[in-house]
Every structure is written in structure tokens, then in C-alpha cells.
Design an enzyme around this catalytic site. Structure first.
Site, PDB file in Angstrom:
ATOM      1  N   CYS A  31       0.855  -1.185   0.000  1.00 27.39           N
ATOM      2  CA  CYS A  31       0.000   0.000   0.000  1.00 27.39           C
ATOM      3  C   CYS A  31       0.897   1.243   0.000  1.00 27.39           C
ATOM      4  O   CYS A  31       1.960   1.242   0.615  1.00 27.39           O
ATOM      5  CB  CYS A  31      -0.939   0.099   1.192  1.00 27.39           C
ATOM      6  SG  CYS A  31      -2.088  -1.266   1.326  1.00 27.39           S
ATOM      7  N   ARG A  69       3.817  -0.312  -4.922  1.00 31.70           N
ATOM      8  CA  ARG A  69       3.603  -0.845  -3.576  1.00 31.70           C
ATOM      9  C   ARG A  69       2.300  -1.625  -3.460  1.00 31.70           C
ATOM     10  O   ARG A  69       2.030  -2.253  -2.431  1.00 31.70           O
ATOM     11  CB  ARG A  69       3.575   0.299  -2.557  1.00 31.70           C
ATOM     12  CG  ARG A  69       4.846   1.097  -2.497  1.00 31.70           C
ATOM     13  CD  ARG A  69       4.694   2.229  -1.518  1.00 31.70           C
ATOM     14  NE  ARG A  69       4.683   1.740  -0.162  1.00 31.70           N
ATOM     15  CZ  ARG A  69       5.756   1.609   0.595  1.00 31.70           C
ATOM     16  NH1 ARG A  69       6.936   1.932   0.111  1.00 31.70           N
ATOM     17  NH2 ARG A  69       5.668   1.163   1.815  1.00 31.70           N
ATOM     18  N   TRP A  93      -2.841  -2.669  -1.627  1.00 29.01           N
ATOM     19  CA  TRP A  93      -2.560  -4.095  -1.795  1.00 29.01           C
ATOM     20  C   TRP A  93      -3.413  -4.786  -0.741  1.00 29.01           C
ATOM     21  O   TRP A  93      -3.180  -4.642   0.456  1.00 29.01           O
ATOM     22  CB  TRP A  93      -1.079  -4.390  -1.578  1.00 29.01           C
ATOM     23  CG  TRP A  93      -0.704  -5.810  -1.836  1.00 29.01           C
ATOM     24  CD1 TRP A  93      -0.402  -6.374  -3.041  1.00 29.01           C
ATOM     25  CD2 TRP A  93      -0.579  -6.857  -0.864  1.00 29.01           C
ATOM     26  NE1 TRP A  93      -0.106  -7.703  -2.876  1.00 29.01           N
ATOM     27  CE2 TRP A  93      -0.211  -8.031  -1.553  1.00 29.01           C
ATOM     28  CE3 TRP A  93      -0.762  -6.934   0.509  1.00 29.01           C
ATOM     29  CZ2 TRP A  93      -0.004  -9.253  -0.916  1.00 29.01           C
ATOM     30  CZ3 TRP A  93      -0.565  -8.152   1.152  1.00 29.01           C
ATOM     31  CH2 TRP A  93      -0.191  -9.288   0.437  1.00 29.01           C
ATOM     32  N   ASN A 137      -1.713   2.198   5.710  1.00 32.15           N
ATOM     33  CA  ASN A 137      -0.848   1.085   5.310  1.00 32.15           C
ATOM     34  C   ASN A 137      -0.460   0.353   6.588  1.00 32.15           C
ATOM     35  O   ASN A 137      -0.033   0.997   7.546  1.00 32.15           O
ATOM     36  CB  ASN A 137       0.404   1.628   4.605  1.00 32.15           C
ATOM     37  CG  ASN A 137       1.426   0.541   4.318  1.00 32.15           C
ATOM     38  OD1 ASN A 137       1.082  -0.636   4.205  1.00 32.15           O
ATOM     39  ND2 ASN A 137       2.681   0.937   4.181  1.00 32.15           N
ATOM     40  N   GLY A 138      -0.616  -0.961   6.584  1.00 38.37           N
ATOM     41  CA  GLY A 138      -0.272  -1.747   7.773  1.00 38.37           C
ATOM     42  C   GLY A 138      -1.382  -2.738   8.076  1.00 38.37           C
ATOM     43  O   GLY A 138      -2.263  -2.971   7.246  1.00 38.37           O
ATOM     44  N   GLU A 198      16.633 -18.095  -8.368  1.00 38.22           N
ATOM     45  CA  GLU A 198      16.204 -16.774  -8.826  1.00 38.22           C
ATOM     46  C   GLU A 198      15.499 -16.876 -10.185  1.00 38.22           C
ATOM     47  O   GLU A 198      14.498 -16.200 -10.425  1.00 38.22           O
ATOM     48  CB  GLU A 198      17.427 -15.837  -8.883  1.00 38.22           C
ATOM     49  CG  GLU A 198      17.164 -14.432  -9.339  1.00 38.22           C
ATOM     50  CD  GLU A 198      16.116 -13.676  -8.535  1.00 38.22           C
ATOM     51  OE1 GLU A 198      15.707 -14.131  -7.468  1.00 38.22           O
ATOM     52  OE2 GLU A 198      15.669 -12.623  -9.034  1.00 38.22           O
ATOM     53  N   LYS A 242      11.631 -15.701 -10.766  1.00 41.74           N
ATOM     54  CA  LYS A 242      11.246 -14.711 -11.778  1.00 41.74           C
ATOM     55  C   LYS A 242      10.182 -15.299 -12.693  1.00 41.74           C
ATOM     56  O   LYS A 242       9.196 -14.654 -13.014  1.00 41.74           O
ATOM     57  CB  LYS A 242      12.449 -14.285 -12.650  1.00 41.74           C
ATOM     58  CG  LYS A 242      13.468 -13.388 -12.031  1.00 41.74           C
ATOM     59  CD  LYS A 242      13.016 -11.959 -11.805  1.00 41.74           C
ATOM     60  CE  LYS A 242      12.460 -11.814 -10.424  1.00 41.74           C
ATOM     61  NZ  LYS A 242      13.429 -11.467  -9.392  1.00 41.74           N
ATOM     62  N   GLU A 251       6.710 -15.701 -10.832  1.00 43.43           N
ATOM     63  CA  GLU A 251       5.996 -14.478 -10.462  1.00 43.43           C
ATOM     64  C   GLU A 251       5.499 -13.702 -11.680  1.00 43.43           C
ATOM     65  O   GLU A 251       4.512 -12.975 -11.585  1.00 43.43           O
ATOM     66  CB  GLU A 251       6.832 -13.583  -9.532  1.00 43.43           C
ATOM     67  CG  GLU A 251       7.947 -12.796 -10.175  1.00 43.43           C
ATOM     68  CD  GLU A 251       8.633 -11.835  -9.184  1.00 43.43           C
ATOM     69  OE1 GLU A 251       9.856 -11.742  -9.225  1.00 43.43           O
ATOM     70  OE2 GLU A 251       7.929 -11.186  -8.391  1.00 43.43           O
ATOM     71  N   HIS A 263      15.799 -38.191  -6.715  1.00 44.77           N
ATOM     72  CA  HIS A 263      15.171 -38.504  -5.433  1.00 44.77           C
ATOM     73  C   HIS A 263      13.708 -38.070  -5.400  1.00 44.77           C
ATOM     74  O   HIS A 263      13.115 -37.961  -4.332  1.00 44.77           O
ATOM     75  CB  HIS A 263      15.958 -37.844  -4.291  1.00 44.77           C
ATOM     76  CG  HIS A 263      17.378 -38.317  -4.221  1.00 44.77           C
ATOM     77  ND1 HIS A 263      17.716 -39.604  -3.866  1.00 44.77           N
ATOM     78  CD2 HIS A 263      18.549 -37.697  -4.528  1.00 44.77           C
ATOM     79  CE1 HIS A 263      19.035 -39.753  -3.918  1.00 44.77           C
ATOM     80  NE2 HIS A 263      19.561 -38.606  -4.332  1.00 44.77           N
ATOM     81  N   LYS A 317       5.782  -4.575  -4.386  1.00 35.56           N
ATOM     82  CA  LYS A 317       7.241  -4.519  -4.295  1.00 35.56           C
ATOM     83  C   LYS A 317       7.750  -4.407  -2.865  1.00 35.56           C
ATOM     84  O   LYS A 317       8.749  -5.002  -2.508  1.00 35.56           O
ATOM     85  CB  LYS A 317       7.758  -3.332  -5.104  1.00 35.56           C
ATOM     86  CG  LYS A 317       9.261  -3.367  -5.216  1.00 35.56           C
ATOM     87  CD  LYS A 317       9.740  -2.774  -6.474  1.00 35.56           C
ATOM     88  CE  LYS A 317      11.216  -3.028  -6.662  1.00 35.56           C
ATOM     89  NZ  LYS A 317      11.497  -4.369  -7.184  1.00 35.56           N
TER      90      LYS A 317
END
Ligand code: M6R
Length: 595
Positions: free
Chosen positions: A2, A27, A77, A103-104, A479, A483, A486, A502, A590
Site C-alpha cells: 500500500c 507498492r 494491496w 498502510n499496515g 532466482e 522470476k 511471479e 530422489h 514490491k
């Protein structure tokens, strides 16, 4: 998570809020809204579940009294409650006198909602944040002063917040913070509050950060009440980059821009740090001393960078290293002689900040590796290293990863030299190797741009991807898989190559794509043969003989960093071919400021 912006400006606030919200969209982008004061002291309350462009439309369509220079805005968000216009911030109280952007997370929201409902409040949404406007409404009926009402209302709240509160009629704006980032800035344009300097960097680069429990009125010379009598004094901070650095500058998306910026960013980092590595000054100048073990804390891509840095320390210094995902750190065992390295590009990741409060980390010296040297993490650490990637707007971390690896490796090489674990000439040779990385990344970019796009058509129907590697290549396989998942929303998992037999080998059938991050370990050949024998589709990236040869040096202590670039290009190109927004992948944000 947010984004909040609030302002009291000479020109209409809406221009500033819309620009700022656009810059804060990284955000969170589930919905966006503003509360703007009008010339008749009413409030235009405009919200949408579309992106910021739709808010611009709503503002253009506003037919009430002219809007003045007072307003608050929020980009969401979702944590509590569906993505809907009703759930979008700012939230109003029963009388639509108080408007709150938050935000929170309010931990006791259910209890407060019950209490407020019992005392006659009409709670309109399932969003935890809405209780704040009603709490302040209650307190306002007692105090008749917004500042005091915000202070009083917040005493009933458990959790984290950065809030901006607008009062209809007076047009007063009060902001407050506890465990969520918020800053205030005064400029020739007016007074601002924002979650991040990125929102307002077009108008000012100087700002002050709210501490936990601070409450501030947004007005020139306004009250700033600190939570603790012994709080650290307010410091004016400066942002080191400019608004245009965070613009697209001709690129089609931020991810493309940020991938392309990697060679230059790497060059900046090594130019800046290079002269103080082998002497150990990079380490000692930060007040760091000897250590017997290293604990690395981070999440997502930052943890993948941590895995690389951990490999460097293990390999060069023969020092035990533990890498712990921040959200799992509470159960770690503290060790004597421990140094903690916390890695976070934003420096505001709640899981990381929470991990630092656990006993496992508590007493050990803390080094922060971050792209935000004014962040909560940086302010909490004993020593800070800026990874200096510049603003990264795409949700997918790209250049911050490369810069974290280079800055982190440089710091640890310097530490090993300073503490006598490696001699200075070895540190100097390693520094020379680091200096070659920008050029290698630039070459890898060229190779990736030629070789990856022709592969995409064949891959676009694949439901899942496997990434394998050995040793120093493993963090890069992790990584690459992160990528890919997402951005493309396809399954992508990474495994140590030796682990395939295995269990994961059962996933491989005709055409299953297997990306091999090749660090030159010859044992990979046998694993690749096993995959080929089952019809798997191999794509090798890394050292010579790879299909995508980026000339990785098998002896590099940090492994095949160059392979990162084709892995990023692969994820981005496939995502674009599937019609996805690569800068704003679904469900993500982000700066993850909730646990
Ligand atoms: O700001 P941080 O580096 O602490 O963020 C940690 C993760 O959320 C982040 O690295 C995330 O995994 C990336 N955006 C993925 O590309």
C-alpha cells in the site's frame, strides 16, 4: 505494501496526488483512491479498482466545487477484504467527516469493530483500516481537535500503521506511523507526507522519517509529537536520485529498463566500492570486526542474493554460514561470534524487520545490505551498505539482485581481508574479477536478447518449468524459477541437480522444460543425460557449451552471475507473450510491509 501520499500544496493537490500515486503504484495496485478538499470545504471522495488512469478520469469527471490544495491518496494491496471500490481507501467515518488512508495491519480490528458497532457506529466494510476512521471520530467528539483525536484513537489500536487523516471542514491533515514507513517533506510546492520519497521526488529530495508512534500535522511549522521522550532526534535526509531516474525514459516497461540498466548499475557499485575492498577498509570503516559465523536473513530475491553471498564467505573464508528466510527466523538458535547480514532492497520488508527482533538475531552485530539507506532496516542496523541500484520500480527484482550480489561480495571479501582470513593480494585479485562483471553482464544482455525470444513460442504452452544447478549455480536457479513463476504464473521449481533422481524426476516427461544453470560443474552432464533420456527439453545457460553461453567463469566465487540476465529475459519475454503486465504481476507488491 500500500502506498500513501498526503499534501497541502499551493497548486491543486490532485495534480500532486495523482503523480505521487502513480509513483507509489509499485507498492500495491488492487485499487486506488483520494479524498480531496474542495473550495467549499467539502470532500471529493473518489475511488476505483482500476489503475491510476481510471482515477484521473474520475477526477476529470468531478463536477462539484473546485478542488483546492489539500488531499490524501492511497494505492492498495489488499490484506483484509476483497478488491472492491467500497474497500478501497481512504475510508470514511459515519459522518464522512474523517477520511483515513492506511498502510499496515490492525491486529485487533475484529474486537474494535465489535466495540464500535455496539456503540452505534456503522462499519461499512470488512477492511481492518476502516476502524481507524471510527476510532478517530469517537475521539474527535471528545477532543474537538484532530491532532489529539488521532493520538487518542491510536491508543486503542494494536498493529502497524502509516496513516494520513483528512478532516472535512477544517481541511487539517494529520499523519502518524508505527511499524510502517512514512516520511514528511517541506518544499516550495507545499508540505507532503508519503510512504516513500519516490512519490514526491519531483518536488523535493529532502525529508524526515517518522519514528514509531510519531504523530505529525501536515502544515508548515506544524506539531510533530514523538512517541518516546528519548527518541532519536529528527534528521533531515536526502534522496540520492531524481524523479527522472524513476521514469520509463523510452522503455516499454520498467522491467526492460531495469534489466538493461544492470551493467551500468554494476559498474557504479564496483567503481564506488572497488578502492576500499582489498585493504579491508570497506569493512573496518563500518565499524565491523571479526566474526566466526555469518547468519543471513532475507526474503525472495534478496535471499537468493544472500545465498550467493553466503557461498562467497563459505568458499573463500571457510566460515560457517546459515541462510534463514526471514519469516522463519524466530526459531533459529543464536550462535556465539555471529554476525547477521540482513538483505532487503526496500529495507522495509516486515518479515525481515520482525526477524531482527527475535532472540536468534537480537544481540549479534547487524549489517544491512539495502537499496534504501534511509529505510527502517538501515536505521536499525549497526552498519549499512547501500547496494546503490537506483530506483527499481518493476515488482520483479532485477538490478537490485545484481547489485546486492556485487556489493555483498565486495563487503565480505573486504571483511575476510580485514580479519586475515584471506590475504590482501587475493582480495585484490577478487576485486579485479568483480571489476570485470559489468562488461560480462553487458555481453550477457546481448546474448540473451538474441537467443531467448526465438525460444518463447515453444515454451508458451508449457504448464511448468524445472530449474536445476549445482553448487554456486543454485541461487541463480532459484532466482530464475522465482522470476518465471511471479511473471508468467506458471509453476517453476528449482532443485539441486543431484536431487532430481530422489523425486522431482517424476515430473519430467516429453517436452518438460528444464533450465540448467551451468556453472561449469561437469557432474551436471549426467543429470542432463537423465533428463534427456526421459524426453525433457533442456535449456542450458551459463558457461561455455551452454545453449545460452554467457561466458560464466567456473572459478568465480560468486558463481554464474551473468546467467541472471537470460533468466530475467526468459521470464519477461514469456510473460509478455502470455499478455501479462510484467511490472505489476498479479497478487504481488514490491515493498512487503506486512508479515
Ligand atoms: O524489499 P525486499 O528485498 O526485502 O523484498 C523481498 C522480496 O519480497 C522480493 O525480493 C521479491 O521476492 C521480489 N520482488 C521478487 O522479484
Amino acid at each position: 505494501m500500500c502506498g500513501i501520499i498526503a499534501c497541502r500544496t499551493i497548486q491543486p493537490a490532485v495534480e500532486y496526488l495523482c503523480t505521487g500515486l502513480r509513483r507509489l503504484e509499485y507498492r500495491g495496485y488492487d485499487s486506488v483512491g483520494v479524498a480531496l478538499q474542495t473550495a467549499t470545504a467539502e470532500v471529493a471522495h473518489l475511488r476505483t479498482v482500476e489503475r491510476i488512469g481510471a482515477l484521473d478520469e474520475l477526477v476529470r469527471g468531478w463536477s462539484g466545487a473546485p478542488l483546492n490544495g489539500v488531499g490524501i491518496g492511497h494505492t492498495r494491496w489488499a490484506t483484509h477484504g476483497l478488491v472492491s471500490e467500497e474497500n478501497a481507501h481512504p475510508h470514511a467515518d459515519c459522518n464522512r467527516r474523517i477520511f483515513v488512508a492506511h498502510n499496515g495491519i490492525i491486529l485487533n480490528a475484529d474486537q474494535l469493530r465489535d466495540e464500535l458497532t455496539r456503540s452505534g457506529h456503522r462499519i461499512a466494510t470488512a477492511v481492518d483500516s476502516e476502524v481507524l476512521s471510527h476510532l478517530i471520530e469517537d475521539a474527535l467528539s471528545e477532543h474537538r481537535d484532530l491532532f489529539k483525536a488521532v493520538q487518542t484513537g491510536l491508543t486503542r489500536v494494536q498493529g502497524t500503521w502509516a496513516i494520513a487523516v483528512l478532516e472535512r471542514g477544517t481541511g487539517r491533515i494529520v499523519v502518524a506511523s508505527n511499524g510502517s514507513p512514512l516520511l514528511v517533506a517541506h518544499s516550495a510546492h507545499g508540505v507532503f507526507a508519503a510512504s516513500d520519497i519516490a512519490a514526491i521526488v519531483d518536488w523535493t529530495d529532502e525529508f524526515q522519517v517518522l519514528g514509531d508512534g510519531d504523530v505529525v500535522e501536515l502544515v508548515d511549522g506544524g506539531q510533530w509529537v514523538r512517541a518516546e521522550a528519548d527518541s532519536v532526534p529528527l534528521i533531515s535526509r536526502r534522496c540520492s536520485w531524481q524523479g527522472r531516474d524513476a521514469d520509463l525514459n523510452g522503455y516499454s516497461d520498467f522491467m526492460a529498463k531495469e534489466i538493461n540498466e544492470q551493467p551500468a548499475a554494476a559498474c557504479r557499485v564496483i567503481d564506488d566500492l572497488g578502492t576500499s575492498i582489498d585493504s579491508g577498509e570497506l569493512w573496518t570503516d563500518r565499524g565491523l570486526g571479526t566474526f566466526d559465523r555469518l547468519k543471513i536473513i532475507g526474503c525472495g530475491t534478496s535471499m537468493n542474493a544472500g545465498l550467493v553471498i553466503g557461498n562467497v564467505v563459505r568458499r573463500l573464508g571457510r566460515i560457517p554460514v546459515t541462510c534463514t528466510i526471514a519469516s522463519e527466523a524466530a526459531d533459529d538458535i543464536p550462535e556465539t561470534g555471529q554476525l547477521t547480514l540482513a538483505i532487503s532492497q526496500s529495507g522495509e520488508t516486515a518479515d525481515v524487520l520482525q526477524a531482527l527482533t527475535s532472540d536468534a538475531i537480537g544481540g549479534a552485530p547487524l549489517v544491512a545490505l539495502t537499496n534504501n539507506q534511509h529505510s527502517s532496516l538501515a536505521r536499525r542496523a549497526d552498519a549499512v551498505l547501500n547496494c546503490d541500484a537506483g530506483p527499481e520500480i518493476g515488482v520483479a527484482a532485477t538490478k537490485t539482485f545484481v547489485c546486492q550480489v556485487i556489493a555483498g561480495a565486495a563487503l565480505m571479501i573486504s571483511g575476510l581481508s580485514a580479519t586475515g582470513r584471506i590475504d590482501r593480494s587475493a582480495a585484490a585479485r577478487l576485486t579485479d574479477d568483480l571489476r570485470r562483471l559489468p562488461e560480462k553482464l553487458a555481453a550477457a544482455l546481448n546474448v540473451a536478447q538474441c537467443r531467448v525470444p526465438p525460444l518463447i513460442e515453444e515454451l508458451s504452452d508449457c504448464a511448468g518449468f524445472i530449474f536445476i544447478a549445482k553448487g554456486s549455480g543454485l541461487p541463480y536457479a532459484a532466482e530464475g524459477a522465482l522470476k518465471l513463476k511471479e511473471l508468467t504464473y506458471r509453476w517453476a521449481e528449482h532443485y539441486p541437480a543431484g536431487e532430481l533422481k530422489h523425486g522431482p524426476l517424476a515430473l519430467i516427461g516429453a517436452g518438460t522444460p528444464v533450465v540448467v544453470v551451468d556453472n561449469g560443474d561437469t557432474r551436471l552432464r549426467a543429470n542432463m543425460a537423465e533428463i534427456a533420456a526421459r524426453g525433457g527439453q533442456l535449456l542450458t545457460i551459463g558457461s561455455a557449451d551452454s545453449a545460452i553461453d554467457v561466458a560464466s567463469d567456473p572459478s568465480a566465487a560468486w558463481g554464474p552471475l551473468e546467467a541472471t540476465v537470460p533468466l530475467q529475459v526468459l521470464a519477461r519475454t514469456l510473460a509478455l507473450s502470455l499478455g501479462h503486465d510484467v511490472d505489476k504481476p498479479r497478487n504481488l507488491a514490491k515493498s512487503v510491509t506486512v508479515q
